[in-house]
Design an enzyme around this catalytic site. Sequence first.
Site, short mmCIF file in Angstrom:
data_model
loop_
_atom_site.label_atom_id
_atom_site.label_comp_id
_atom_site.label_asym_id
_atom_site.label_seq_id
_atom_site.Cartn_x
_atom_site.Cartn_y
_atom_site.Cartn_z
N ASP A 48 22.32 42.43 -5.26
CA ASP A 48 21.80 43.51 -4.42
C ASP A 48 21.14 44.61 -5.24
O ASP A 48 20.66 45.60 -4.68
CB ASP A 48 22.94 44.12 -3.61
CG ASP A 48 24.09 44.60 -4.51
OD1 ASP A 48 24.78 43.74 -5.08
OD2 ASP A 48 24.29 45.81 -4.64
N VAL A 51 17.67 46.79 -4.74
CA VAL A 51 17.55 48.03 -3.97
C VAL A 51 17.87 49.23 -4.84
O VAL A 51 17.12 50.20 -4.88
CB VAL A 51 18.46 48.00 -2.73
CG1 VAL A 51 18.55 49.39 -2.09
CG2 VAL A 51 17.95 47.00 -1.71
N TYR A 168 34.15 52.45 -6.50
CA TYR A 168 34.02 52.99 -7.86
C TYR A 168 34.34 54.48 -7.85
O TYR A 168 34.18 55.15 -6.83
CB TYR A 168 32.60 52.78 -8.39
CG TYR A 168 32.22 51.32 -8.50
CD1 TYR A 168 32.59 50.58 -9.60
CD2 TYR A 168 31.49 50.70 -7.50
CE1 TYR A 168 32.26 49.23 -9.70
CE2 TYR A 168 31.15 49.36 -7.58
CZ TYR A 168 31.54 48.63 -8.69
OH TYR A 168 31.22 47.30 -8.78
N LYS A 199 36.45 45.02 -4.92
CA LYS A 199 35.84 44.91 -6.24
C LYS A 199 35.83 46.28 -6.89
O LYS A 199 35.44 47.28 -6.27
CB LYS A 199 34.40 44.40 -6.11
CG LYS A 199 33.59 44.48 -7.41
CD LYS A 199 32.10 44.28 -7.12
CE LYS A 199 31.25 44.56 -8.35
NZ LYS A 199 29.81 44.53 -8.04
N GLY A 225 29.92 44.96 -15.06
CA GLY A 225 29.19 46.10 -15.59
C GLY A 225 28.00 45.66 -16.44
O GLY A 225 27.77 44.47 -16.67
#
Length: 280
Positions: A48, A51, A168, A199, A225
């Site tokens: 993704d 975007v 996150y 996640k 990452g």
Amino acid sequence: MSTSTAQTRANLGRRDVDAEQTGGVGFGKRRRMERLGADGRFLFVPMDHSVSDGPIATVRQFRRIVADVADAGADAIIVHKGRAASLAGVPLGRCALIVHLSASTGHGPDANAKVLVGTVEDGVRLGADAVSIHVNFGSATEAEQLRDFGTVATACARFGMPLMAMVYARGPKIADPFDPDVLAHITNVAVDLGADIVKTSPPHAIDNLSMLVQHCAAHLLISGGPRNEDDDYGLVQLAQDAIAAGAAGLAIGRRVWADPDPAGVVRALAGVVHPASTPR
């Protein structure tokens, strides 16, 4: 068979029938979860980033990467709804589809301010096996993102659609985004709001990962990452440590599709996540 045993089995059967008669939500979610990871382990490839960060590859290369990682053993790819529609004809085999519903770009005033750009209905229409959302805890718009989380979770429950939450710790109030206590908090919030799969980033010390797993009631996946040229801690080692700590798998994006051999990376990771599976 005793009368009590027969009655117990009848009651169990009745509950199964009741679940199907109320729309098959329980059955539908179980079927989709099995397609995401039949053995309870998961290896996802998020794509993704086009975007948030810009083009991943040309149209032809993108389709080739998707086909290659699917053939190499990825359990699912994660893309936005428009990209999902454009992948018609790409052979996915047993690889599932997850439609991502959150977005932001670096061109806006706050890249951490994720907003909804899709619905659970979009995922249903596209034949998705799950939908995913992104929440940045500690950001200026955390409250709005949590509200969106709740809305999506309610719709997922209605449609029997598994929900993956990418959570996150990012924003002005976050001193250390890899603090294990902070990560334990945000993954618990994701579970409390209805996520089936969560996640997040691995903590600084991988030894703390088992603590995160023990506190997370959903399937916990570790992200990879960006690749650090000065870091010799490889993806396979990360996968081994994550699985050993009890994590349910990994969701690795750019360190797969940015590699010269995406299929080779997925094949190596699949060997760790699904050691008993037959190579695809």
